[in-house]
Design a protein around this motif. Structure first.
Motif, mmCIF file in Angstrom:
data_model
loop_
_atom_site.group_PDB
_atom_site.id
_atom_site.type_symbol
_atom_site.label_atom_id
_atom_site.label_comp_id
_atom_site.label_asym_id
_atom_site.label_seq_id
_atom_site.Cartn_x
_atom_site.Cartn_y
_atom_site.Cartn_z
ATOM 1 N N THR A 2 9.816 10.321 7.544
ATOM 2 C CA THR A 2 8.671 9.758 6.833
ATOM 3 C C THR A 2 8.319 10.577 5.601
ATOM 4 O O THR A 2 7.815 10.036 4.628
ATOM 5 N N ARG A 3 8.631 11.858 5.634
ATOM 6 C CA ARG A 3 8.378 12.696 4.464
ATOM 7 C C ARG A 3 9.254 12.248 3.297
ATOM 8 O O ARG A 3 8.810 12.211 2.158
ATOM 9 N N LEU A 5 10.486 9.200 2.879
ATOM 10 C CA LEU A 5 10.046 7.876 2.448
ATOM 11 C C LEU A 5 8.741 7.924 1.672
ATOM 12 O O LEU A 5 8.425 6.994 0.941
ATOM 13 N N ARG A 6 7.980 8.969 1.818
ATOM 14 C CA ARG A 6 6.723 9.118 1.076
ATOM 15 C C ARG A 6 6.931 9.708 -0.316
ATOM 16 O O ARG A 6 5.999 9.774 -1.096
ATOM 17 N N ASN A 7 8.120 10.125 -0.617
ATOM 18 C CA ASN A 7 8.413 10.728 -1.920
ATOM 19 C C ASN A 7 8.390 9.634 -2.995
ATOM 20 O O ASN A 7 9.191 8.698 -2.962
ATOM 21 N N PRO A 8 7.484 9.738 -3.976
ATOM 22 C CA PRO A 8 7.414 8.682 -5.005
ATOM 23 C C PRO A 8 8.657 8.601 -5.880
ATOM 24 O O PRO A 8 8.995 7.528 -6.387
ATOM 25 N N HIS A 9 9.373 9.702 -6.047
ATOM 26 C CA HIS A 9 10.597 9.684 -6.866
ATOM 27 C C HIS A 9 11.647 8.763 -6.250
ATOM 28 O O HIS A 9 12.381 8.083 -6.974
#
Length: 91
Positions: A2-3, A5-9
């Motif tokens: 999930t970390r 998938l949370r990356n905006p890049h």
């Protein structure tokens, strides 16, 4: 997971690649004047197809800078895989 998938890049790269694939394969964009004009303004003599292939370098460079070398290589493989069918099916 999930970390990651949370990356905006990651999401920015996914959108850029999706848009480039649509432009690369959507045949109604043959006469998009802005693509032809950009190539001629810079005096590079680029055709629409060549300029479209050069645009695929943007997510590769961005991914390498934002996410690291491994991500850049992965994006390079994805971009190549996205462009390769056109070589055999359309060109």
């Amino acid at each position: 997971m999930t970390r990651v998938l949370r990356n905006p890049h990651l999401w920015i790269l996914a959108v850029i690649l999706a848009l480039l694939v649509v432009v690369h394969y959507y045949e109604y964009f043959e006469d998009v004047w802005i693509l032809e004009r950009i190539g001629s303004v810079f005096g590079l003599g680029l055709t629409r197809q060549t300029f479209g292939r050069v645009l695929f370098l943007i997510p590769v460079v961005y991914g390498t800078l934002a996410l690291g070398t491994g991500a850049g290589l992965s994006i390079l493989v994805l971009a190549t895989a996205a462009m390769l069918p056109r070589v055999f099916l359309i060109s």
